[in-house]
Design a protein around this motif. Structure first.
Motif, PDB file in Angstrom:
ATOM      1  N   UNK A  83       0.709  -1.041  -0.222  1.00 51.63           N
ATOM      2  CA  UNK A  83      -0.346  -0.097  -0.345  1.00 51.63           C
ATOM      3  C   UNK A  83       0.947   1.519   0.155  1.00 51.63           C
ATOM      4  N   UNK A  84       2.014   1.118   0.660  1.00 51.55           N
ATOM      5  CA  UNK A  84       2.883   2.419   0.877  1.00 51.55           C
ATOM      6  C   UNK A  84       3.694   2.455  -0.313  1.00 51.55           C
ATOM      7  N   UNK A  85       3.381   1.374  -1.448  1.00 52.74           N
ATOM      8  CA  UNK A  85       4.277   1.449  -3.216  1.00 52.74           C
ATOM      9  C   UNK A  85       5.366   0.684  -2.421  1.00 52.74           C
ATOM     10  N   UNK A  86       5.843  -0.435  -1.985  1.00 53.88           N
ATOM     11  CA  UNK A  86       7.024  -1.377  -1.915  1.00 53.88           C
ATOM     12  C   UNK A  86       6.799  -2.609  -2.222  1.00 53.88           C
ATOM     13  N   UNK A  87       7.982  -3.518  -2.647  1.00 53.91           N
ATOM     14  CA  UNK A  87       7.645  -4.344  -2.546  1.00 53.91           C
ATOM     15  C   UNK A  87       7.539  -5.359  -1.419  1.00 53.91           C
ATOM     16  N   UNK A  88       6.469  -6.195  -1.769  1.00 54.71           N
ATOM     17  CA  UNK A  88       6.789  -7.240  -0.025  1.00 54.71           C
ATOM     18  C   UNK A  88       7.872  -8.103   0.261  1.00 54.71           C
TER      19      UNK A  88
ATOM     20  N   UNK B   8      10.786  -9.340   5.995  1.00 55.31           N
ATOM     21  CA  UNK B   8      11.607 -10.471   6.655  1.00 55.31           C
ATOM     22  C   UNK B   8      11.797 -10.388   8.185  1.00 55.31           C
ATOM     23  N   UNK B   9      10.461 -11.422   8.393  1.00 55.37           N
ATOM     24  CA  UNK B   9      10.178 -11.268   9.330  1.00 55.37           C
ATOM     25  C   UNK B   9      11.618 -12.499  10.504  1.00 55.37           C
ATOM     26  N   UNK B  10      11.174 -11.893  11.636  1.00 61.04           N
ATOM     27  CA  UNK B  10      12.008 -12.747  12.758  1.00 61.04           C
ATOM     28  C   UNK B  10      11.512 -14.253  13.196  1.00 61.04           C
TER      29      UNK B  10
ATOM     30  N   UNK C 295       3.356 -20.531   7.526  1.00 60.59           N
ATOM     31  CA  UNK C 295       2.366 -19.122   7.150  1.00 60.59           C
ATOM     32  C   UNK C 295       3.012 -17.960   6.446  1.00 60.59           C
ATOM     33  N   UNK C 296       3.728 -17.934   6.737  1.00 59.16           N
ATOM     34  CA  UNK C 296       5.077 -16.592   6.423  1.00 59.16           C
ATOM     35  C   UNK C 296       4.634 -16.979   4.700  1.00 59.16           C
TER      36      UNK C 296
ATOM     37  N   UNK D 232       5.144 -14.480   2.028  1.00 61.43           N
ATOM     38  CA  UNK D 232       5.906 -13.599   2.213  1.00 61.43           C
ATOM     39  C   UNK D 232       7.125 -14.610   1.552  1.00 61.43           C
ATOM     40  N   UNK D 233       8.616 -14.486   1.354  1.00 65.99           N
ATOM     41  CA  UNK D 233       9.256 -15.874   1.207  1.00 65.99           C
ATOM     42  C   UNK D 233      10.516 -15.996   1.528  1.00 65.99           C
ATOM     43  N   UNK D 234      10.967 -15.045   2.352  1.00 63.79           N
ATOM     44  CA  UNK D 234      12.249 -14.649   2.746  1.00 63.79           C
ATOM     45  C   UNK D 234      12.143 -14.918   4.793  1.00 63.79           C
ATOM     46  N   UNK D 235      13.610 -15.009   5.295  1.00 59.50           N
ATOM     47  CA  UNK D 235      12.422 -15.267   6.798  1.00 59.50           C
ATOM     48  C   UNK D 235      13.844 -15.102   7.391  1.00 59.50           C
TER      49      UNK D 235
END
Length: 194
Positions: free
Chosen positions: A148-153, A157-159, A180-181, A186-189
């Motif tokens: 929404x803010x214009x950035x790539x998902x 990158x979650x902990x 879940x991620x 989301x594809x990195x962590x």
């Protein structure tokens, strides 16, 4: 002066030692102790969120100056934030707001440790019994806010949790977080286990 010290350490870490990413952890105001006695040096009339964002911006301009090419003359930069910044729009009392960090870092790393969510979060009295749900909902919210803010998902990158607190985290619980991620887009962590 302390901001300058942090920048100096970051430059040495990148330029002299050779780290390719600088991860900034716990950029926030305190949340424990006798907070009513705390005195801060930021300007009167400035909110905690504005003060924290000023530091984010300072790091960015000092370490990724205009025209810098990431990977050649500027490091990747990431910031760790509390997991609930994903779904909360207030500053959680510590000055952290997801949207105020997005412009200044290559990655935002929300600490989505299910054990650190309060009982009752999203209606779950036993948060560790709902590992998938908490990670999915928080990552879905963070991803949507970044887009929404214009950035790539990929900026999110979650902990994720791989430590025993307050229950033993089984391989199945760890896998639930990964599923879940991924299901949330989301594809990195990162995993934390001291």
């Amino acid at each position: 002066p302390f901001w300058d010290y942090i920048v100096k350490l970051a430059r040495v870490s990148y330029q002299d030692i050779g780290f390719d990413e600088l991860n900034f952890d716990y950029i926030r105001f305190p949340s424990d102790g006798p907070l009513k006695d705390a005195r801060y040096t930021y300007d009167e009339g400035t909110t905690k969120t504005e003060a924290v964002e000023s530091f984010f911006k300072y790091l960015h301009t000092q370490l990724q100056p205009e025209g810098a090419i990431v990977g050649k003359n500027a490091p990747l930069m990431s910031a760790d934030m509390f997991g609930m910044v994903s779904s909360h729009h207030d500053d959680l009392g510590i000055g952290q707001v997801l949207d105020s960090a997005l412009p200044y870092f290559d990655f935002i790393d929300p600490m989505i440790y299910p054990s650190h969510y309060p009982a009752g979060f999203d209606g779950y009295t036993q948060v560790n019994a709902h590992v998938y749900d908490i990670v999915f909902n928080e990552m879905k919210a963070a991803r949507a806010r970044a887009v929404e803010a214009g950035y790539a998902p990929t900026k999110i990158r979650p902990w994720l949790q791989s430590f025993d607190y307050p229950v033993v985290y089984t391989p199945e619980m760890v896998q639930q977080q990964l599923t879940a991620e991924h299901d949330a887009g989301i594809d990195s962590y990162l995993f934390w286990d001291a």
